[in-house]
Design a protein around this motif. Sequence first.
Motif, PDB file in Angstrom:
ATOM      1  N   ILE A 144     -35.103  -7.066 -39.646  1.00 30.64           N
ATOM      2  CA  ILE A 144     -34.171  -7.789 -39.000  1.00 30.64           C
ATOM      3  C   ILE A 144     -33.133  -8.596 -40.212  1.00 30.64           C
ATOM      4  CG2 ILE A 144     -33.747 -10.359 -37.773  1.00 30.64           C
ATOM      5  CD1 ILE A 144     -36.430  -9.987 -36.536  1.00 30.64           C
ATOM      6  N   SER A 145     -33.893  -8.318 -41.290  1.00 31.73           N
ATOM      7  CA  SER A 145     -32.949  -8.711 -42.518  1.00 31.73           C
ATOM      8  C   SER A 145     -32.280  -7.579 -42.727  1.00 31.73           C
ATOM      9  CB  SER A 145     -33.709  -9.174 -43.597  1.00 31.73           C
ATOM     10  OG  SER A 145     -34.636 -10.208 -43.610  1.00 31.73           O
ATOM     11  N   ALA A 146     -32.805  -6.367 -42.060  1.00 32.45           N
ATOM     12  CA  ALA A 146     -31.954  -4.995 -42.729  1.00 32.45           C
ATOM     13  C   ALA A 146     -30.562  -5.248 -42.178  1.00 32.45           C
ATOM     14  CB  ALA A 146     -32.287  -4.400 -42.866  1.00 32.45           C
ATOM     15  N   LEU A 147     -30.802  -5.646 -40.594  1.00 29.28           N
ATOM     16  CA  LEU A 147     -29.855  -5.708 -39.296  1.00 29.28           C
ATOM     17  C   LEU A 147     -28.885  -7.014 -40.043  1.00 29.28           C
ATOM     18  CD1 LEU A 147     -32.049  -5.131 -36.929  1.00 29.28           C
ATOM     19  CD2 LEU A 147     -30.393  -3.368 -37.654  1.00 29.28           C
ATOM     20  N   VAL A 148     -29.609  -8.335 -40.267  1.00 34.21           N
ATOM     21  CA  VAL A 148     -28.632  -8.958 -40.490  1.00 34.21           C
ATOM     22  C   VAL A 148     -27.195  -8.926 -42.474  1.00 34.21           C
ATOM     23  CG1 VAL A 148     -28.326 -11.261 -41.692  1.00 34.21           C
ATOM     24  CG2 VAL A 148     -29.437 -10.763 -40.254  1.00 34.21           C
ATOM     25  N   LYS A 149     -27.308  -7.584 -42.681  1.00 32.52           N
ATOM     26  CA  LYS A 149     -26.664  -7.154 -43.979  1.00 32.52           C
ATOM     27  C   LYS A 149     -25.978  -6.793 -43.701  1.00 32.52           C
ATOM     28  CE  LYS A 149     -30.131  -7.842 -48.107  1.00 32.52           C
ATOM     29  NZ  LYS A 149     -30.924  -7.534 -48.772  1.00 32.52           N
ATOM     30  N   LEU A 150     -26.869  -5.556 -42.174  1.00 28.28           N
ATOM     31  CA  LEU A 150     -25.219  -4.712 -41.501  1.00 28.28           C
ATOM     32  C   LEU A 150     -23.958  -5.082 -40.560  1.00 28.28           C
ATOM     33  CD1 LEU A 150     -27.924  -1.870 -40.226  1.00 28.28           C
ATOM     34  CD2 LEU A 150     -26.313  -1.687 -42.272  1.00 28.28           C
ATOM     35  N   ASP A 151     -25.001  -6.350 -39.695  1.00 25.69           N
ATOM     36  CA  ASP A 151     -23.484  -6.844 -39.107  1.00 25.69           C
ATOM     37  C   ASP A 151     -22.469  -8.458 -40.622  1.00 25.69           C
ATOM     38  OD1 ASP A 151     -22.279  -8.014 -36.872  1.00 25.69           O
ATOM     39  OD2 ASP A 151     -24.737  -9.431 -37.038  1.00 25.69           O
ATOM     40  N   GLU A 152     -23.173  -8.337 -41.291  1.00 25.62           N
ATOM     41  CA  GLU A 152     -22.892  -9.085 -41.806  1.00 25.62           C
ATOM     42  C   GLU A 152     -21.398  -8.217 -43.215  1.00 25.62           C
ATOM     43  OE1 GLU A 152     -25.692 -12.117 -43.982  1.00 25.62           O
ATOM     44  OE2 GLU A 152     -25.662 -10.330 -45.047  1.00 25.62           O
TER      45      GLU A 152
END
Length: 293
Positions: free
Chosen positions: A127-135
């Motif tokens: 989830i944290s990795a996806l947040v970085k992609l989203d940011e």
Amino acid sequence: MPSPYVRRRRLATELRKIRESRGLTTDELAKLDYQSRTKITRLENAQVRPDLAEVVTILEILEVTGRQYEKLFQLARDAAVKGWWDRYGSPMGPRQRLAADLESSAKTIRSYDQTAFPALLQTPEFISALVKLDESQGTLDYRPERMADARARRQKCLLSSDGPMYETVLDECMIRRLAVPPAVKAAQLRHLIALVAAEERITVRVLPCDGPIPGGFLPKASFYLYAFPASADPPLVVVDTVTTDLVLTERQEVARYTEVYNRLRQVALSSRDSLTFLGRLADRLTDEAGSDI
């Protein structure tokens, strides 16, 4: 608990049918109710949580009585209920609030995922990795910590004794192309394998990227099929787009997506072969991560 969103759509459909059977336009009903046309339209389009007092007034204006009145009043009560996701508000993200609502009473959930692993099956690190992609794509419409907390709550509901049957078809291209660190992806794959081994209600199938899919065109987006215990609550489809989720309830639309899903499922690897594939890929990713140290 019945899904408030599903009941809201049923209520909206019923109110619109009754209004039309009385020969009234939304403008005319709004004048009789001393409300704006926009408010009536939003209620009939299931865009707002219904106010019970307002629904009672509309039913009286439309001269609804007896068992029909009781049925619609109960629908309005169910539609007005707040779930645990409402306590999170906007920081949870609008897409996740909708998903949590639908999952709360779903009997079965089937998904085709071509952009990410299913939210219900993600690890915190993933989830944290996806947040970085989203940011990297712009401003977030949620608070990451609240979103992650809510997602953990959704996963807990899925794994509860009365959780839904869940089957997902994962596109191999997504698994390979999603740009998260190899070690994180490997851990996510092993998490999927462990979940399927522990939970009979969860099935994961991999759709190979080198196999043709006969019978029609390829799907243009990820989508989710929801079915509910109550026969009066029709199945629906949620289609994942770049900016929002589209909810489809028309019978022909649901049937078309069901047919697409069945075609994908037939070409996908069996559950056992899928887990073998994911395990081998996890080992390869672990080796890659080790070589980068």
